[in-house]
Structures are given as C-alpha cells and as structure tokens.
Motif scaffolding. Structure first.
Motif, PDB file in Angstrom:
ATOM      1  N   GLY A 138       0.782  -1.225   0.000  1.00 22.76           N
ATOM      2  CA  GLY A 138       0.000   0.000   0.000  1.00 22.76           C
ATOM      3  C   GLY A 138       0.813   1.273   0.000  1.00 22.76           C
ATOM      4  O   GLY A 138       0.392   2.292   0.542  1.00 22.76           O
ATOM      5  N   VAL A 139       1.987   1.247  -0.626  1.00 23.99           N
ATOM      6  CA  VAL A 139       2.855   2.419  -0.680  1.00 23.99           C
ATOM      7  C   VAL A 139       2.542   3.221  -1.944  1.00 23.99           C
ATOM      8  O   VAL A 139       2.371   2.650  -3.024  1.00 23.99           O
ATOM      9  CB  VAL A 139       4.343   1.994  -0.669  1.00 23.99           C
ATOM     10  CG1 VAL A 139       5.257   3.204  -0.800  1.00 23.99           C
ATOM     11  CG2 VAL A 139       4.659   1.226   0.613  1.00 23.99           C
ATOM     12  N   ASP A 140       2.471   4.537  -1.815  1.00 27.45           N
ATOM     13  CA  ASP A 140       2.196   5.391  -2.970  1.00 27.45           C
ATOM     14  C   ASP A 140       3.456   5.680  -3.775  1.00 27.45           C
ATOM     15  O   ASP A 140       3.427   5.660  -5.007  1.00 27.45           O
ATOM     16  CB  ASP A 140       1.581   6.716  -2.513  1.00 27.45           C
ATOM     17  CG  ASP A 140       0.226   6.530  -1.860  1.00 27.45           C
ATOM     18  OD1 ASP A 140      -0.609   5.817  -2.452  1.00 27.45           O
ATOM     19  OD2 ASP A 140       0.006   7.084  -0.773  1.00 27.45           O
ATOM     20  N   VAL A 141       4.550   5.990  -3.088  1.00 23.31           N
ATOM     21  CA  VAL A 141       5.804   6.364  -3.757  1.00 23.31           C
ATOM     22  C   VAL A 141       6.962   5.674  -3.061  1.00 23.31           C
ATOM     23  O   VAL A 141       7.052   5.683  -1.828  1.00 23.31           O
ATOM     24  CB  VAL A 141       6.038   7.887  -3.727  1.00 23.31           C
ATOM     25  CG1 VAL A 141       7.296   8.249  -4.521  1.00 23.31           C
ATOM     26  CG2 VAL A 141       4.842   8.638  -4.278  1.00 23.31           C
ATOM     27  N   VAL A 142       7.857   5.074  -3.845  1.00 27.78           N
ATOM     28  CA  VAL A 142       9.103   4.533  -3.331  1.00 27.78           C
ATOM     29  C   VAL A 142      10.249   5.361  -3.919  1.00 27.78           C
ATOM     30  O   VAL A 142      10.310   5.558  -5.132  1.00 27.78           O
ATOM     31  CB  VAL A 142       9.283   3.049  -3.707  1.00 27.78           C
ATOM     32  CG1 VAL A 142      10.675   2.563  -3.316  1.00 27.78           C
ATOM     33  CG2 VAL A 142       8.231   2.190  -3.030  1.00 27.78           C
ATOM     34  N   LEU A 143      11.129   5.844  -3.067  1.00 31.76           N
ATOM     35  CA  LEU A 143      12.323   6.561  -3.503  1.00 31.76           C
ATOM     36  C   LEU A 143      13.518   5.637  -3.320  1.00 31.76           C
ATOM     37  O   LEU A 143      13.781   5.167  -2.215  1.00 31.76           O
ATOM     38  CB  LEU A 143      12.521   7.840  -2.688  1.00 31.76           C
ATOM     39  CG  LEU A 143      11.391   8.872  -2.776  1.00 31.76           C
ATOM     40  CD1 LEU A 143      11.667  10.031  -1.823  1.00 31.76           C
ATOM     41  CD2 LEU A 143      11.230   9.383  -4.198  1.00 31.76           C
ATOM     42  N   ALA A 273       3.011   2.900  -8.621  1.00 34.95           N
ATOM     43  CA  ALA A 273       2.254   1.867  -9.328  1.00 34.95           C
ATOM     44  C   ALA A 273       1.467   2.509 -10.465  1.00 34.95           C
ATOM     45  O   ALA A 273       1.049   3.669 -10.365  1.00 34.95           O
ATOM     46  CB  ALA A 273       1.301   1.153  -8.370  1.00 34.95           C
ATOM     47  N   PRO A 274       1.263   1.789 -11.569  1.00 39.91           N
ATOM     48  CA  PRO A 274       0.465   2.333 -12.669  1.00 39.91           C
ATOM     49  C   PRO A 274      -0.909   2.781 -12.176  1.00 39.91           C
ATOM     50  O   PRO A 274      -1.551   2.098 -11.397  1.00 39.91           O
ATOM     51  CB  PRO A 274       0.354   1.144 -13.635  1.00 39.91           C
ATOM     52  CG  PRO A 274       1.558   0.304 -13.341  1.00 39.91           C
ATOM     53  CD  PRO A 274       1.781   0.438 -11.859  1.00 39.91           C
ATOM     54  N   GLY A 275      -1.329   3.959 -12.641  1.00 37.85           N
ATOM     55  CA  GLY A 275      -2.633   4.486 -12.259  1.00 37.85           C
ATOM     56  C   GLY A 275      -2.600   5.451 -11.100  1.00 37.85           C
ATOM     57  O   GLY A 275      -3.510   6.256 -10.923  1.00 37.85           O
ATOM     58  N   ARG A 276      -1.534   5.400 -10.285  1.00 37.39           N
ATOM     59  CA  ARG A 276      -1.495   6.273  -9.108  1.00 37.39           C
ATOM     60  C   ARG A 276      -0.681   7.539  -9.333  1.00 37.39           C
ATOM     61  O   ARG A 276      -0.806   8.493  -8.566  1.00 37.39           O
ATOM     62  CB  ARG A 276      -0.929   5.513  -7.909  1.00 37.39           C
ATOM     63  CG  ARG A 276      -1.780   4.336  -7.480  1.00 37.39           C
ATOM     64  CD  ARG A 276      -1.301   3.768  -6.169  1.00 37.39           C
ATOM     65  NE  ARG A 276      -2.011   2.527  -5.849  1.00 37.39           N
ATOM     66  CZ  ARG A 276      -1.788   1.809  -4.768  1.00 37.39           C
ATOM     67  NH1 ARG A 276      -0.888   2.206  -3.904  1.00 37.39           N
ATOM     68  NH2 ARG A 276      -2.463   0.696  -4.557  1.00 37.39           N
ATOM     69  N   HIS A 277       0.161   7.558 -10.348  1.00 36.14           N
ATOM     70  CA  HIS A 277       1.069   8.687 -10.525  1.00 36.14           C
ATOM     71  C   HIS A 277       0.333   9.978 -10.871  1.00 36.14           C
ATOM     72  O   HIS A 277       0.892  11.067 -10.711  1.00 36.14           O
ATOM     73  CB  HIS A 277       2.102   8.369 -11.613  1.00 36.14           C
ATOM     74  CG  HIS A 277       1.518   8.196 -12.985  1.00 36.14           C
ATOM     75  ND1 HIS A 277       0.722   7.116 -13.304  1.00 36.14           N
ATOM     76  CD2 HIS A 277       1.587   8.964 -14.103  1.00 36.14           C
ATOM     77  CE1 HIS A 277       0.345   7.223 -14.567  1.00 36.14           C
ATOM     78  NE2 HIS A 277       0.850   8.324 -15.072  1.00 36.14           N
ATOM     79  N   ARG A 278      -0.931   9.891 -11.345  1.00 36.24           N
ATOM     80  CA  ARG A 278      -1.682  11.094 -11.705  1.00 36.24           C
ATOM     81  C   ARG A 278      -2.379  11.729 -10.502  1.00 36.24           C
ATOM     82  O   ARG A 278      -2.911  12.830 -10.618  1.00 36.24           O
ATOM     83  CB  ARG A 278      -2.733  10.765 -12.769  1.00 36.24           C
ATOM     84  CG  ARG A 278      -2.149  10.313 -14.094  1.00 36.24           C
ATOM     85  CD  ARG A 278      -3.243  10.192 -15.139  1.00 36.24           C
ATOM     86  NE  ARG A 278      -2.739   9.715 -16.404  1.00 36.24           N
ATOM     87  CZ  ARG A 278      -2.686   8.443 -16.754  1.00 36.24           C
ATOM     88  NH1 ARG A 278      -3.119   7.520 -15.911  1.00 36.24           N
ATOM     89  NH2 ARG A 278      -2.210   8.071 -17.922  1.00 36.24           N
ATOM     90  N   MET A 279      -2.420  11.027  -9.380  1.00 34.17           N
ATOM     91  CA  MET A 279      -3.101  11.583  -8.207  1.00 34.17           C
ATOM     92  C   MET A 279      -2.380  12.858  -7.768  1.00 34.17           C
ATOM     93  O   MET A 279      -1.160  12.870  -7.632  1.00 34.17           O
ATOM     94  CB  MET A 279      -3.132  10.550  -7.089  1.00 34.17           C
ATOM     95  CG  MET A 279      -3.935   9.302  -7.459  1.00 34.17           C
ATOM     96  SD  MET A 279      -3.807   7.992  -6.243  1.00 34.17           S
ATOM     97  CE  MET A 279      -4.668   8.768  -4.877  1.00 34.17           C
ATOM     98  N   PRO A 280      -3.112  13.955  -7.550  1.00 31.69           N
ATOM     99  CA  PRO A 280      -2.462  15.239  -7.275  1.00 31.69           C
ATOM    100  C   PRO A 280      -1.474  15.224  -6.124  1.00 31.69           C
ATOM    101  O   PRO A 280      -0.404  15.827  -6.220  1.00 31.69           O
ATOM    102  CB  PRO A 280      -3.650  16.164  -6.986  1.00 31.69           C
ATOM    103  CG  PRO A 280      -4.764  15.582  -7.782  1.00 31.69           C
ATOM    104  CD  PRO A 280      -4.570  14.092  -7.700  1.00 31.69           C
ATOM    105  N   ARG A 281      -1.808  14.540  -5.014  1.00 36.28           N
ATOM    106  CA  ARG A 281      -0.879  14.561  -3.891  1.00 36.28           C
ATOM    107  C   ARG A 281       0.407  13.808  -4.226  1.00 36.28           C
ATOM    108  O   ARG A 281       1.493  14.188  -3.771  1.00 36.28           O
ATOM    109  CB  ARG A 281      -1.543  13.990  -2.639  1.00 36.28           C
ATOM    110  CG  ARG A 281      -1.894  12.513  -2.692  1.00 36.28           C
ATOM    111  CD  ARG A 281      -2.455  12.046  -1.350  1.00 36.28           C
ATOM    112  NE  ARG A 281      -2.781  10.636  -1.349  1.00 36.28           N
ATOM    113  CZ  ARG A 281      -3.951  10.150  -1.734  1.00 36.28           C
ATOM    114  NH1 ARG A 281      -4.894  10.971  -2.171  1.00 36.28           N
ATOM    115  NH2 ARG A 281      -4.188   8.853  -1.689  1.00 36.28           N
ATOM    116  N   ILE A 282       0.303  12.729  -5.026  1.00 34.96           N
ATOM    117  CA  ILE A 282       1.497  11.986  -5.420  1.00 34.96           C
ATOM    118  C   ILE A 282       2.313  12.799  -6.409  1.00 34.96           C
ATOM    119  O   ILE A 282       3.540  12.912  -6.296  1.00 34.96           O
ATOM    120  CB  ILE A 282       1.106  10.620  -6.010  1.00 34.96           C
ATOM    121  CG1 ILE A 282       0.464   9.740  -4.931  1.00 34.96           C
ATOM    122  CG2 ILE A 282       2.308   9.929  -6.627  1.00 34.96           C
ATOM    123  CD1 ILE A 282      -0.017   8.397  -5.427  1.00 34.96           C
TER     124      ILE A 282
END
Length: 295
Positions: A138-143, A273-282
């Motif tokens: 359930g992670v939004d962004v991995v650096l 993950a595909p589909g999440r990169h467009r979310m404004p906060r991400i």
C-alpha cells in the motif's frame, strides 16, 4: 454503503491492524466493521482476514483484494480530482517508502518546506533498507537509488548522483593513504554484503576501466552503517556522495583516489504503481522532491 465505501473501510481495518483501531475517528463501530467484513467475505465466498485476540492479518485472498481495492480507490480519486483540478491544493494521506540513507540525508531535510507548501497533505514515511512490494504494502511512492529490477512499475528519474571513496583521517593516519587503486588491496574496505557488484570498485586504467575486488573485516546490509563505520575509523568505503558530502566538507572524512575512481551514475528514482502517478498529492510530492533533488 457502496462497494467503494466497503473497500475503504476494509483497507482502514487492514492498515490500522484491527476493528477497534479502525473504528477510532470513523462513524462505524468495531462491531459494524466486523459485520461489514463478514458480509464482504460471504459475498465473495472467501476468507479475507484471519482474526486473533490482538489483531487481524490478511489471507492470500485478502492480500489480492486489498491490492486491487487500493488501485480502484486511487483511480476513483484521480478521476474526481482531475475534473476538479484548480479548485484547491492537493490534499490527502501519502505513503512513502525509502532507504535509511536517502531519508536521513536527502528527504527528511526537505519535509519542512514540503509541508509549508502543501499543508493539506499528511505523510506516512516508512524507512526500510530492502526492496518493497509497493502494491501489496500500500505504498504510494518509493524513492530508491541505483539499479531498478521491477520494470512493471512507473519510475521517474529525479536526480543523478555518483559514488565516492573515502575514509576517516584517523584511519589514514594509522594505516596510510592509498595513492593508487592497487594499494586498496592492503586496506580494510567496508562493503555491503549480498551485493557482489558493490565489492568490485571500478578504476580508470588508461583507456579502459579496471575492476578491483576489495575486502575488509566487516560487511553490512546498511549503507548508513558503512558511513558510521568509516566515521569511526574502521576502514574505507565507497558510497553515494550525498551520504558523505557533509562529512567530507567538514573534514571528518577524506575523499580518496578521485582522479582514478571511475564512478558510475547513481540515479535516484521515484517509483509508483500504474494508475497512481496522476493523483495530485502523489504528483505534487514527486515534483517537489525532483526539483530539490536536482539542486
């Protein structure tokens, strides 16, 4: 309650680790949440959670459902925010994972400026020196820095770095300063274990790159531990420059063999993950970190 609301409630239970914790701040009681999961399991015909006296855990089927639920809710949020773009600042909860070294030396110093610019975003930062399954966890962004292995994810290169070889002045006073690459064979070189490529240090030899296999009395699975051991005078390290630039600048570490060392590029990636990169906060978070990392 619609299916998206059920999914959100289910994920809240999973993320909080139990019904009582999930009920705090929610209009639903622990009993109502338990019945919600029972109805969901009955409809699907599978068990999603295993329950103990202390917490709940996902079954394999539950892990699949949770991962897909996160994707579906992310797409719903992205669709809603796209059609209301410009009406407000990015908001919501963000889950970010990175390594100990990058968190300490790059990300955490940026957070005050990030929250000043985006006060409506909250952050859950996990710091783990191992690969993570960002969908399952359930992670939004991995650096991450270095070579990527999973090509199914979306990766944006936000910066380029390089590696540097260095040691503490007291180590060099005790053991001598290596003046050419071959001198390292008689020195204590501290390396990451489990990564064969990190024990092979590249150097320029005329028109070609020569590889030198180094060794020492200690290895570690943490790049941050390597830095600390070098500062303690245990040996010579080769790490990403961002980890040791401050220590080199103030004299606690000394850069070595700079003319001969053939440092490869060390890319810094923001992975979603595909589909999440467009979310404004991400998107806001990745753009912010990319702008500061490039500096």
């Amino acid at each position: 309650m619609g299916q998206s609301d059920e999914m959100a409630a289910f994920l809240r239970i999973v993320e909080r680790g139990g019904f009582s914790a999930a009920a705090r701040g929610s209009p639903l009681t622990p009993s109502a949440l338990s019945k919600l999961v029972q109805r969901l399991e009955a409809r699907l015909g599978v068990r999603l959670l295993t329950r103990t006296t202390r917490r709940v855990a996902l079954t394999p089927e539950g892990e699949t459902y949770a991962a897909r639920a996160r994707d579906i809710l992310a797409l719903i949020e992205a669709a809603e925010t796209e059609v209301t773009a410009g009406r407000g600042r990015p908001r919501g909860h963000l889950r970010v994972n990175t390594s100990t070294a990058y968190a300490r030396h790059r990300l955490i110093p940026l957070l005050p400026a990030f929250f000043a610019e985006y006060p409506d975003i909250t952050l859950d930062l996990t710091i783990i020196d191992r690969p993570v399954d960002l969908v399952a966890e359930g992670v939004d962004v991995v650096l991450r820095t270095g070579v990527l292995e999973d090509s199914s994810l979306l990766a944006r290169r936000i910066a380029n770095g390089r590696r540097v070889i260095c040691a503490a002045p007291d180590y060099l006073a005790r053991r001598g300063t290596p003046l050419r690459p071959a001198d390292l064979l008689t020195h204590d070189c501290i390396v990451l274990h489990g990564l064969a490529r990190m024990t092979v240090w590249p150097f320029r030899d005329g028109d070609r790159i020569a590889a030198l296999n180094v060794r020492g009395p200690v290895t570690s699975d943490s790049a941050e531990a390597l830095r600390d051991m070098a500062l303690a005078g245990l040996g010579i390290i080769r790490v990403s420059e961002f980890m040791v630039r401050d220590a080199i600048d103030d004299g606690r570490l000394v850069a070595l063999l700079g003319a001969e060392h053939a440092s490869e590029d060390v890319p810094v990636w923001a992975i979603t993950a595909p589909g999440r990169h467009r979310m404004p906060r991400i998107r806001a978070f990745v753009d912010f970190v990319a702008a500061r990392a490039a500096e």
